[in-house]
Design a protein around this motif. Structure first.
Motif, PDB file in Angstrom:
ATOM      1  N   LEU A  37       0.837  -1.202   0.000  1.00  0.00           N
ATOM      2  CA  LEU A  37       0.000   0.000   0.000  1.00  0.00           C
ATOM      3  C   LEU A  37       0.872   1.253   0.000  1.00  0.00           C
ATOM      4  O   LEU A  37       0.582   2.216  -0.710  1.00  0.00           O
ATOM      5  N   GLY A  38       1.941   1.234   0.765  1.00  0.00           N
ATOM      6  CA  GLY A  38       2.846   2.379   0.803  1.00  0.00           C
ATOM      7  C   GLY A  38       3.481   2.645  -0.552  1.00  0.00           C
ATOM      8  O   GLY A  38       3.553   3.790  -1.009  1.00  0.00           O
ATOM      9  N   ARG A  39       3.933   1.607  -1.220  1.00  0.00           N
ATOM     10  CA  ARG A  39       4.550   1.761  -2.546  1.00  0.00           C
ATOM     11  C   ARG A  39       3.510   2.265  -3.548  1.00  0.00           C
ATOM     12  O   ARG A  39       3.777   3.172  -4.324  1.00  0.00           O
ATOM     13  N   LEU A  40       2.310   1.694  -3.519  1.00  0.00           N
ATOM     14  CA  LEU A  40       1.239   2.145  -4.410  1.00  0.00           C
ATOM     15  C   LEU A  40       0.889   3.603  -4.126  1.00  0.00           C
ATOM     16  O   LEU A  40       0.712   4.402  -5.049  1.00  0.00           O
ATOM     17  N   GLY A  41       0.810   3.968  -2.855  1.00  0.00           N
ATOM     18  CA  GLY A  41       0.513   5.345  -2.481  1.00  0.00           C
ATOM     19  C   GLY A  41       1.557   6.312  -3.014  1.00  0.00           C
ATOM     20  O   GLY A  41       1.215   7.384  -3.535  1.00  0.00           O
ATOM     21  N   GLU A  42       2.824   5.940  -2.927  1.00  0.00           N
ATOM     22  CA  GLU A  42       3.886   6.803  -3.457  1.00  0.00           C
ATOM     23  C   GLU A  42       3.800   6.914  -4.982  1.00  0.00           C
ATOM     24  O   GLU A  42       4.031   7.985  -5.543  1.00  0.00           O
ATOM     25  N   ASP A 102     -12.752   0.712  -4.038  1.00  0.00           N
ATOM     26  CA  ASP A 102     -11.792   0.315  -5.071  1.00  0.00           C
ATOM     27  C   ASP A 102     -11.014   1.498  -5.631  1.00  0.00           C
ATOM     28  O   ASP A 102     -10.247   1.339  -6.578  1.00  0.00           O
ATOM     29  N   ASN A 103     -11.199   2.683  -5.070  1.00  0.00           N
ATOM     30  CA  ASN A 103     -10.528   3.887  -5.538  1.00  0.00           C
ATOM     31  C   ASN A 103      -9.621   4.429  -4.438  1.00  0.00           C
ATOM     32  O   ASN A 103      -9.598   3.920  -3.330  1.00  0.00           O
ATOM     33  N   PHE A 104      -8.901   5.468  -4.795  1.00  0.00           N
ATOM     34  CA  PHE A 104      -8.042   6.143  -3.827  1.00  0.00           C
ATOM     35  C   PHE A 104      -8.332   7.631  -3.850  1.00  0.00           C
ATOM     36  O   PHE A 104      -8.509   8.217  -4.913  1.00  0.00           O
ATOM     37  N   LYS A 105      -8.395   8.215  -2.665  1.00  0.00           N
ATOM     38  CA  LYS A 105      -8.595   9.650  -2.529  1.00  0.00           C
ATOM     39  C   LYS A 105      -7.240  10.270  -2.207  1.00  0.00           C
ATOM     40  O   LYS A 105      -6.534   9.812  -1.299  1.00  0.00           O
ATOM     41  N   PHE A 161       7.827  22.040   2.390  1.00  0.00           N
ATOM     42  CA  PHE A 161       7.435  20.685   2.762  1.00  0.00           C
ATOM     43  C   PHE A 161       5.939  20.509   2.534  1.00  0.00           C
ATOM     44  O   PHE A 161       5.134  21.256   3.082  1.00  0.00           O
ATOM     45  N   ASP A 162       5.590  19.529   1.707  1.00  0.00           N
ATOM     46  CA  ASP A 162       4.196  19.195   1.433  1.00  0.00           C
ATOM     47  C   ASP A 162       3.894  17.798   1.968  1.00  0.00           C
ATOM     48  O   ASP A 162       4.814  16.990   2.176  1.00  0.00           O
ATOM     49  N   VAL A 163       2.629  17.524   2.167  1.00  0.00           N
ATOM     50  CA  VAL A 163       2.175  16.193   2.550  1.00  0.00           C
ATOM     51  C   VAL A 163       1.109  15.767   1.559  1.00  0.00           C
ATOM     52  O   VAL A 163       0.202  16.548   1.238  1.00  0.00           O
ATOM     53  N   VAL A 164       1.230  14.537   1.070  1.00  0.00           N
ATOM     54  CA  VAL A 164       0.190  13.956   0.241  1.00  0.00           C
ATOM     55  C   VAL A 164      -0.340  12.726   0.976  1.00  0.00           C
ATOM     56  O   VAL A 164       0.426  11.820   1.314  1.00  0.00           O
ATOM     57  N   SER A 165      -1.633  12.738   1.235  1.00  0.00           N
ATOM     58  CA  SER A 165      -2.302  11.599   1.862  1.00  0.00           C
ATOM     59  C   SER A 165      -3.034  10.817   0.786  1.00  0.00           C
ATOM     60  O   SER A 165      -3.728  11.405  -0.049  1.00  0.00           O
ATOM     61  N   VAL A 166      -2.852   9.517   0.824  1.00  0.00           N
ATOM     62  CA  VAL A 166      -3.531   8.619  -0.118  1.00  0.00           C
ATOM     63  C   VAL A 166      -4.363   7.659   0.727  1.00  0.00           C
ATOM     64  O   VAL A 166      -3.825   6.884   1.519  1.00  0.00           O
TER      65      VAL A 166
END
Length: 121
Positions: free
Chosen positions: A7-12, A105-108, A95-100
């Motif tokens: 999940l972490g790799r997909l999120g990145e 079945d989708n990602f916000k 510095f930015d933050v991206v939350s996934v």
């Protein structure tokens, strides 16, 4: 590989694609300095932008951006300073933050620009 690592790799990957689509030029991913990792390093609007990516399968317990503690900020800024010095970066740093967050079945994807400032020690 553990499911949370997947999940972490997909999120990145999703965060990188999102950032590229809105005009970020990706310089590095998963850059490591003394066991400190910078997820995404990019250029945007004359800024060097260091992006911390937080991925979660749900935001039920905690929003992903809430997982960024003061100690995490301190080590991100230390690693960023090493990157700036090594690469002789002249741009101002942001510095930015991206939350996934997985949503069925989708990602916000949520992008917080200028999410925090480097603490003064």
């Amino acid at each position: 590989m553990a499911k949370h690592n997947d999940l972490g790799r997909l999120g990145e990957d999703l965060a990188t694609n999102y950032l590229q689509n809105i005009g970020f030029a990706i310089l590095d991913r998963n850059w490591i300095y003394q066991k400190k990792e910078l997820d995404i390093i990019a250029l945007k609007d004359d800024y060097l932008v260091v992006v911390e990516v937080k991925s979660r399968s749900t935001d039920y317990f905690e929003h992903p951006s809430d997982a960024i503690t003061l100690s995490k900020i301190k080590y991100l800024t230390k690693a960023t300073q090493a990157y700036v010095d090594l690469k002789e970066i002249k741009q101002e740093v942001r510095f930015d933050v991206v939350s996934v967050i997985k949503d069925n079945d989708n990602f916000k994807i949520e992008h917080i620009e200028d999410a925090f400032i480097a603490p003064v020690d």
